[in-house]
Enzyme design. Structure first.
Site, mmCIF file in Angstrom:
data_model
loop_
_atom_site.group_PDB
_atom_site.id
_atom_site.type_symbol
_atom_site.label_atom_id
_atom_site.label_comp_id
_atom_site.label_asym_id
_atom_site.label_seq_id
_atom_site.Cartn_x
_atom_site.Cartn_y
_atom_site.Cartn_z
ATOM 1 N N CYS A 171 -21.845 -38.479 14.029
ATOM 2 C CA CYS A 171 -22.112 -38.397 15.713
ATOM 3 C C CYS A 171 -20.702 -37.592 16.048
ATOM 4 C CB CYS A 171 -22.258 -39.669 16.066
ATOM 5 S SG CYS A 171 -22.701 -39.809 17.661
ATOM 6 N N HIS A 198 -26.439 -41.746 13.788
ATOM 7 C CA HIS A 198 -25.176 -42.514 14.076
ATOM 8 C C HIS A 198 -25.024 -44.147 13.789
ATOM 9 C CE1 HIS A 198 -26.193 -43.796 18.444
ATOM 10 N NE2 HIS A 198 -26.696 -44.584 17.619
#
Ligand SMILES: [Zn+2]
Lengths: 250, 454
Positions: A97, A196
């Site tokens: 991320c 993520h």
């Protein structure tokens, strides 16, 4: 696999821990220890030097914008050089991320400001402005003949250069930029992805691939043994179903 | 005027129809209909409330705080107008006001009516502008459902702008133990009333358990200080000087500007002490008086799905809503403190109201329950994600893997069967799962549907 150890550097665990990154660390630990491999993790915060070669794997997670700015500064000033040296010596890196975005050449913010990145991956990220759609939702990618499943939540669009390969192809979701179907990036032993938070627990094949890659720098022909992944596989399958159903409806 | 009358009538008709056909209790739809006809319906109707309005917002605790404040207001002889739990956007508030008005669109002026509205963090500016509040109570600001709100910083900025725009007559009531809430004092135009837990209090006078207290000051709430610039938590105007945990509740001593209030609260956990503080401070800002505050807190029962006890098939069932890591950690601590043979049913959904990203369960300390469970059932759309999280935490039912049953009714039956007769089943649902679970339990327990419960 007695005597083996997986040594992990966790970059900025306090600042970059948005939504479930802890799950990735727990997973690396669980899957190592299940094979009798001891697990060591060290948190490195702002200002802490990075001795990259002393680790098998360097992990960096996601953050909100304010934290990401602090991290970007520290990364360029303190850690980018040893990180680059480590990568050239085949140290493994998993960047997720916000951490993934910072591995590139630069990140252009919604306001047009260009934050330099660690230049570990040949790619750059552009935030098209506060009004642009944020890429949020379940995502499935095709990877290594199987699937990887997770959640993405990013405003920035990442574009890969010639020096890197995508981690996978988007099956459902947005991926790097919502245009070219690519997701994440791979270069040498560096893995970057927008999937993520708790990426690894329900992607046990990817988790083992990362662990094996990390350990093979020092233990050439190492193969991880099979472990019981019944719950992992069921969670993976359920998440794939959920993600593909949603994307068809949308 | 005619527009308002038409809006209220249409809203009331919608409510009647959706109640008749049990279309989700009519908690928000009537408001939506009324707003379509008269966009200013909230302003028009709230302006008729003789005692004005108070707004409660924040990540955790707003429903319980609103409920406590409602009890206090009733004790003070007022007749509250309040939106239903979870219906905390504009339409939910419009629905509450439509419900309070007569078919002509008038709210009876003879009654002392006070609006008590719990408001979604991001909706605060809209509501504050429409209802012209006498006070705004802030509970706390946690990372919650980022896929909805973007970032904590964004919410903080929205709040700062909203507080700066409040009329000078409006009091701002702030949890001083939360640095980002405390920071709102700077931008407030009018009166500021702060509340917090007192550092100097002799916490547990009976058992003296220090650990329990450091554990219950939760998340980032506490006595903060910046080592760089020296920015420090100021002393609060209202504080909880004594907090004593008891089996089915807690005993609190609150210090208010006018004097002490001692209360027996039927809610456990320090997070509920914070809710009591927020409600008492809000009441104090509205001058509702200490006797009403004390009676209101003493009369409180556990709120809608937050901490609700029911009885089904000879078992007690305690529902504890799971919203985010900080809140759920508190729930788990409470269960862990109650013994080592817990029967547990966890329901994880991923609708927008639950947070579509289920990664947050990895930030929850399920490890707190290791070795403390007798049976574990997991359910909901994301049952397998939860099963995997519990596997990592070493939690399983009687040495086996958690019992996974994505279908809620089946899961609930299995979990009740696994619970000994006379025992307690802890049900931990996310928001949409809570609506489902509570409906099932209420049916089985012979109680009304959720919109009929007060
Ligand atoms: Zn400071």
């Amino acid at each position: 696999m007695k005597g083996l150890a997986l040594r992990v550097a966790h970059l900025y665990p306090k600042l970059m821990n948005i939504y479930g990154d802890r799950g990735n660390i727990l997973c690396l630990q669980h899957r190592s220890e299940a094979r009798g491999i001891s697990f060591e993790v060290e948190g490195l915060e702002l200002g802490d030097p990075l001795k990259a070669k002393e680790y098998d794997l360097i992990f960096v997670g996601g953050a909100q914008d304010r934290e990401q700015r602090l991290v970007a500064e520290d990364l360029v000033k303190v850690k980018a050089k040893p990180l680059g040296d480590g990568v050239r010596r085949n140290v493994a890196v998993l960047a997720v991320c916000g951490g993934y975005q910072l591995m590139g050449r630069f990140y252009r913010t919604a306001e047009g400001e260009e934050l330099p990145g660690a230049c570990v991956l040949d790619m750059h990220t552009v935030h098209p402005g506060a009004e642009a759609q944020r890429f949020i939702g379940n995502i499935v990618i095709e990877w290594n003949g199987t699937t990887v499943v997770g959640f993405e939540n990013h405003g920035g669009r990442t574009f890969l250069g010639d020096g890197v390969q995508p981690l996978g192809r988007v099956v459902a979701g947005f991926g790097n930029n919502g245009e070219d179907g690519s997701e994440g990036a791979v270069y040498r032993n560096v893995f970057g992805t927008y999937l993520h938070g708790a990426l690894l627990p329900k992607n046990p094949k990817l988790a083992d691939h990362v662990i094996e890659t990390a350990l093979r720098r020092r233990h050439k022909d190492l193969r991880l043994s099979e472990i019981d992944d019944a719950v992992e596989d069921a969670a993976h399958a359920a998440a794939v179903r959920q993600a593909t159903r949603r994307s068809i409806i949308r | 005027m005619i527009q308002r009358t038409a809006a209220v009538a249409a809203g009331k008709a919608t409510a009647a129809v959706s109640r008749r056909f049990r279309l989700g209790g009519g908690t928000a739809l009537p408001g939506l209909v009324a707003q379509r006809i008269d966009p200013d319906v909230i302003r028009d109707l709230s302006g008729q409330l003789s005692e004005g309005s108070v707004i409660i917002t924040g990540t955790n605790g707003k429903t319980t705080t609103a409920r406590l404040l409602r009890g206090i207001a009733k004790e003070a002889g007022l007749k509250p107008v309040a939106n239903r739990a979870g219906s905390n956007m504009m339409r939910g508030i419009a629905a509450a006001l439509v419900d309070a008005a007569g078919w002509s669109g008038e709210i009876a002026s003879a009654e002392r009516r006070l609006g008590i509205f719990e408001v979604d963090e991001a909706t605060l500016p809209l509501v504050a502008e429409a209802v012209y509040p006498r006070a705004v109570v802030f509970t706390n600001l946690f990372r919650d459902q980022l896929d909805r709100y973007g970032e904590v910083e964004t919410v903080a900025a929205v709040w700062r702008a909203a507080v700066a725009g409040l009329p000078a007559e409006a009091a701002v009531v702030l949890n001083i133990d939360d640095p980002s809430v405390a920071a709102l004092a700077v931008v407030a135009q009018g009166r500021v009333l702060t509340y917090g837990m007192n550092a100097d209090a002799r916490w547990c006078t009976v058992c003296g358990n220090e650990l329990e207290y450091s554990a219950v000051m939760y998340g980032h709430l506490g006595h903060w200080r910046c080592t760089k610039c020296g920015n420090t938590r100021p002393e609060p105007d209202v504080f909880c000087g004594e907090f004593q945990a008891e089996a089915n509740g807690s005993r609190l001593t609150l210090k208010l500007p006018g004097g002490l209030v001692e209360a027996n609260l039927a809610l456990t956990g320090l997070y509920n002490a914070y809710n009591a503080l927020a409600a008492a401070s809000g009441a104090s800002a509205l001058d509702l008086g200490r006797p009403a505050i004390q009676r209101g807190l003493n009369a409180a029962t556990a709120g809608f799905g937050r901490q609700e006890r029911m009885h089904v098939g000879g078992r007690g069932v305690q529902i504890m809503l799971a919203k985010n890591p900080a809140g759920l950690n508190q729930v788990l601590r409470t269960i862990a403190a109650n013994g080592s043979n817990a029967d547990l049913a966890v329901f994880l959904n991923d609708s927008i109201a639950d947070g579509r990203d289920v990664s947050w369960i990895w930030d929850v300390d399920f490890e707190l329950l290791e070795g403390k469970t007798r049976s574990v059932t997991v359910s909901g759309v994301r049952a397998w994600d939860m099963a995997l999280r519990l596997k990592y935490a070493g939690i399983d039912g009687q040495g086996a893997s958690p019992n996974v049953e994505p279908e809620p009714a089946q899961a609930l039956k299995r979990a009740l069967n696994a619970t000994l007769e006379g025992g307690t089943l802890y049900v931990i649902p996310t928001y949409t799962a809570m609506l489902e679970v509570r409906d099932l339990l209420a049916r089985w327990a012979g109680r009304g549907a959720f919109w009929e419960a007060e």
